[in-house]
Motif scaffolding. Structure first.
Motif, PDB file in Angstrom:
ATOM      1  N   LEU A  12      83.973  41.777  12.056  1.00  0.00           N
ATOM      2  CA  LEU A  12      82.691  41.442  12.670  1.00  0.00           C
ATOM      3  C   LEU A  12      82.776  41.519  14.197  1.00  0.00           C
ATOM      4  O   LEU A  12      81.819  41.941  14.852  1.00  0.00           O
ATOM      5  N   LEU A  13      83.912  41.138  14.762  1.00  0.00           N
ATOM      6  CA  LEU A  13      84.094  41.276  16.215  1.00  0.00           C
ATOM      7  C   LEU A  13      84.090  42.741  16.626  1.00  0.00           C
ATOM      8  O   LEU A  13      83.493  43.112  17.640  1.00  0.00           O
ATOM      9  N   ALA A  14      84.729  43.589  15.836  1.00  0.00           N
ATOM     10  CA  ALA A  14      84.727  45.025  16.133  1.00  0.00           C
ATOM     11  C   ALA A  14      83.315  45.591  16.036  1.00  0.00           C
ATOM     12  O   ALA A  14      82.904  46.412  16.867  1.00  0.00           O
ATOM     13  N   ALA A  15      82.565  45.152  15.049  1.00  0.00           N
ATOM     14  CA  ALA A  15      81.183  45.621  14.902  1.00  0.00           C
ATOM     15  C   ALA A  15      80.317  45.139  16.060  1.00  0.00           C
ATOM     16  O   ALA A  15      79.482  45.891  16.567  1.00  0.00           O
ATOM     17  N   SER A  16      80.524  43.905  16.502  1.00  0.00           N
ATOM     18  CA  SER A  16      79.720  43.406  17.621  1.00  0.00           C
ATOM     19  C   SER A  16      80.075  44.122  18.919  1.00  0.00           C
ATOM     20  O   SER A  16      79.198  44.412  19.731  1.00  0.00           O
ATOM     21  N   ARG A  17      81.359  44.458  19.104  1.00  0.00           N
ATOM     22  CA  ARG A  17      81.745  45.240  20.293  1.00  0.00           C
ATOM     23  C   ARG A  17      81.158  46.644  20.232  1.00  0.00           C
ATOM     24  O   ARG A  17      80.709  47.179  21.248  1.00  0.00           O
ATOM     25  N   ALA A  18      81.135  47.241  19.041  1.00  0.00           N
ATOM     26  CA  ALA A  18      80.537  48.572  18.889  1.00  0.00           C
ATOM     27  C   ALA A  18      79.043  48.523  19.173  1.00  0.00           C
ATOM     28  O   ALA A  18      78.495  49.436  19.810  1.00  0.00           O
ATOM     29  N   ARG A  19      78.391  47.466  18.742  1.00  0.00           N
ATOM     30  CA  ARG A  19      76.959  47.320  19.024  1.00  0.00           C
ATOM     31  C   ARG A  19      76.716  47.171  20.524  1.00  0.00           C
ATOM     32  O   ARG A  19      75.801  47.790  21.076  1.00  0.00           O
ATOM     33  N   ASP A  20      77.529  46.355  21.184  1.00  0.00           N
ATOM     34  CA  ASP A  20      77.391  46.195  22.636  1.00  0.00           C
ATOM     35  C   ASP A  20      77.625  47.504  23.368  1.00  0.00           C
ATOM     36  O   ASP A  20      76.882  47.862  24.283  1.00  0.00           O
ATOM     37  N   ARG A  21      78.650  48.218  22.949  1.00  0.00           N
ATOM     38  CA  ARG A  21      78.986  49.489  23.599  1.00  0.00           C
ATOM     39  C   ARG A  21      77.862  50.509  23.416  1.00  0.00           C
ATOM     40  O   ARG A  21      77.488  51.203  24.356  1.00  0.00           O
ATOM     41  N   SER A  22      77.292  50.575  22.228  1.00  0.00           N
ATOM     42  CA  SER A  22      76.210  51.533  21.996  1.00  0.00           C
ATOM     43  C   SER A  22      74.963  51.142  22.781  1.00  0.00           C
ATOM     44  O   SER A  22      74.262  52.008  23.301  1.00  0.00           O
ATOM     45  N   ARG A  23      74.696  49.856  22.878  1.00  0.00           N
ATOM     46  CA  ARG A  23      73.539  49.400  23.661  1.00  0.00           C
ATOM     47  C   ARG A  23      73.720  49.736  25.137  1.00  0.00           C
ATOM     48  O   ARG A  23      72.792  50.189  25.806  1.00  0.00           O
ATOM     49  N   GLN A  24      74.933  49.551  25.652  1.00  0.00           N
ATOM     50  CA  GLN A  24      75.193  49.855  27.052  1.00  0.00           C
ATOM     51  C   GLN A  24      75.154  51.355  27.324  1.00  0.00           C
ATOM     52  O   GLN A  24      74.630  51.791  28.351  1.00  0.00           O
ATOM     53  N   LEU A 135      83.459  43.707   3.725  1.00  0.00           N
ATOM     54  CA  LEU A 135      83.616  44.402   5.003  1.00  0.00           C
ATOM     55  C   LEU A 135      84.708  45.466   4.975  1.00  0.00           C
ATOM     56  O   LEU A 135      84.843  46.223   5.940  1.00  0.00           O
ATOM     57  N   LYS A 136      85.476  45.539   3.888  1.00  0.00           N
ATOM     58  CA  LYS A 136      86.552  46.530   3.832  1.00  0.00           C
ATOM     59  C   LYS A 136      86.035  47.946   3.921  1.00  0.00           C
ATOM     60  O   LYS A 136      86.612  48.774   4.579  1.00  0.00           O
ATOM     61  N   GLY A 137      84.917  48.252   3.296  1.00  0.00           N
ATOM     62  CA  GLY A 137      84.387  49.607   3.323  1.00  0.00           C
ATOM     63  C   GLY A 137      83.259  49.796   4.322  1.00  0.00           C
ATOM     64  O   GLY A 137      82.644  50.845   4.359  1.00  0.00           O
ATOM     65  N   PHE A 138      82.977  48.781   5.133  1.00  0.00           N
ATOM     66  CA  PHE A 138      81.834  48.841   6.041  1.00  0.00           C
ATOM     67  C   PHE A 138      82.211  49.491   7.365  1.00  0.00           C
ATOM     68  O   PHE A 138      83.172  49.101   8.004  1.00  0.00           O
ATOM     69  N   GLU A 139      81.443  50.485   7.742  1.00  0.00           N
ATOM     70  CA  GLU A 139      81.554  51.104   9.060  1.00  0.00           C
ATOM     71  C   GLU A 139      80.189  51.015   9.724  1.00  0.00           C
ATOM     72  O   GLU A 139      79.216  51.563   9.220  1.00  0.00           O
ATOM     73  N   PRO A 140      80.095  50.332  10.866  1.00  0.00           N
ATOM     74  CA  PRO A 140      78.782  50.208  11.514  1.00  0.00           C
ATOM     75  C   PRO A 140      78.300  51.565  12.041  1.00  0.00           C
ATOM     76  O   PRO A 140      79.102  52.396  12.462  1.00  0.00           O
ATOM     77  N   VAL A 141      77.000  51.769  11.989  1.00  0.00           N
ATOM     78  CA  VAL A 141      76.411  53.030  12.451  1.00  0.00           C
ATOM     79  C   VAL A 141      75.612  52.774  13.728  1.00  0.00           C
ATOM     80  O   VAL A 141      74.400  52.939  13.752  1.00  0.00           O
ATOM     81  N   TYR A 142      76.309  52.383  14.751  1.00  0.00           N
ATOM     82  CA  TYR A 142      75.655  52.117  16.028  1.00  0.00           C
ATOM     83  C   TYR A 142      75.603  53.365  16.911  1.00  0.00           C
ATOM     84  O   TYR A 142      75.035  53.328  17.982  1.00  0.00           O
ATOM     85  N   TRP A 143      76.179  54.463  16.470  1.00  0.00           N
ATOM     86  CA  TRP A 143      76.188  55.670  17.284  1.00  0.00           C
ATOM     87  C   TRP A 143      74.799  56.284  17.397  1.00  0.00           C
ATOM     88  O   TRP A 143      74.553  57.101  18.278  1.00  0.00           O
ATOM     89  N   LYS A 144      73.870  55.887  16.525  1.00  0.00           N
ATOM     90  CA  LYS A 144      72.531  56.457  16.559  1.00  0.00           C
ATOM     91  C   LYS A 144      71.706  55.945  17.736  1.00  0.00           C
ATOM     92  O   LYS A 144      70.815  56.629  18.207  1.00  0.00           O
ATOM     93  N   ARG A 148      69.284  59.379  21.240  1.00  0.00           N
ATOM     94  CA  ARG A 148      68.050  59.848  21.895  1.00  0.00           C
ATOM     95  C   ARG A 148      68.163  59.840  23.413  1.00  0.00           C
ATOM     96  O   ARG A 148      67.786  60.818  24.060  1.00  0.00           O
ATOM     97  N   PRO A 149      68.638  58.733  24.027  1.00  0.00           N
ATOM     98  CA  PRO A 149      68.778  58.777  25.488  1.00  0.00           C
ATOM     99  C   PRO A 149      69.773  59.848  25.952  1.00  0.00           C
ATOM    100  O   PRO A 149      69.581  60.450  27.014  1.00  0.00           O
ATOM    101  N   ALA A 150      70.814  60.118  25.159  1.00  0.00           N
ATOM    102  CA  ALA A 150      71.771  61.164  25.527  1.00  0.00           C
ATOM    103  C   ALA A 150      71.117  62.538  25.470  1.00  0.00           C
ATOM    104  O   ALA A 150      71.343  63.390  26.343  1.00  0.00           O
ATOM    105  N   ILE A 151      70.285  62.762  24.461  1.00  0.00           N
ATOM    106  CA  ILE A 151      69.571  64.039  24.368  1.00  0.00           C
ATOM    107  C   ILE A 151      68.600  64.171  25.535  1.00  0.00           C
ATOM    108  O   ILE A 151      68.501  65.241  26.153  1.00  0.00           O
TER     109      ILE A 151
END
Length: 166
Positions: A12-24, A135-144, A148-151
């Motif tokens: 969950l900490l890794a997922a929250s960091r990924a969410r923060d990173r994608s938001r930033q 959570l063993k098979g869960f991979e967050p999809v925050y890359w989406k 749009r802003p990158a495009i």
């Protein structure tokens, strides 16, 4: 039990960091695209109409305002990190079969929900163990989120390039 709760908390900490990173990243790309588009618009107007100095200074002021607001939002997003429960809610939204067990386990893991009765310790342990399994098979999809802003940033960069060539 302790191993399962540590695993669930780490995921969950890794997922929250990924969410923060994608938001930033989305914020950086969006602000960068906005700055480039404002600069391009002012440059094109100045090229076609030969703007007076006050209009050019207005464009520079607008650039500084957008840059300042973007910097402020970026600093705010770095200060306000994602809670474990929010990451768990994202996981539950992507996999509705999980129910609300993951977010409840996240509340116990983060300390938001305290154990007040005897039986709650066993319930919390069972929830954390089940959360670790889920959570063993869960991979967050925050890359989406920054896609749009990158495009938009890429299109703005191409537009500046085309303006420079022409």
């Amino acid at each position: 039990m302790d191993n399962a709760s540590n695993f669930a908390k780490d995921r969950l900490l890794a997922a929250s960091r990924a969410r923060d990173r994608s938001r930033q990243l989305a914020l950086l790309f969006g602000v960068g695209a906005g700055l480039i588009l404002i600069l391009l618009a002012v440059a094109m107007l100045d090229y076609w109409f030969l703007l007076p100095m006050s209009a050019r200074l207005g464009g520079i002021t607008l650039l500084l305002l957008v840059f300042g607001a973007g910097t402020r939002q970026l600093l705010k997003s770095r200060r306000d990190t994602t809670r474990l429960k929010d990451a768990a809610l994202d996981a539950e939204a992507s996999r509705p079969d999980l129910g609300c067990e993951l977010s409840t386990a996240a509340e116990y893991l983060s300390g938001d929900r305290k154990i007040s009765q005897e039986f709650e310790a066993e319930v919390a342990a069972a929830l954390q163990e089940k959360a670790a399994r889920n959570l063993k098979g869960f991979e967050p999809v925050y890359w989406k989120k920054p896609l749009r802003p990158a495009i938009l940033l890429g299109v703005a960069a191409l537009a500046v390039r085309a303006f420079g060539v022409l």
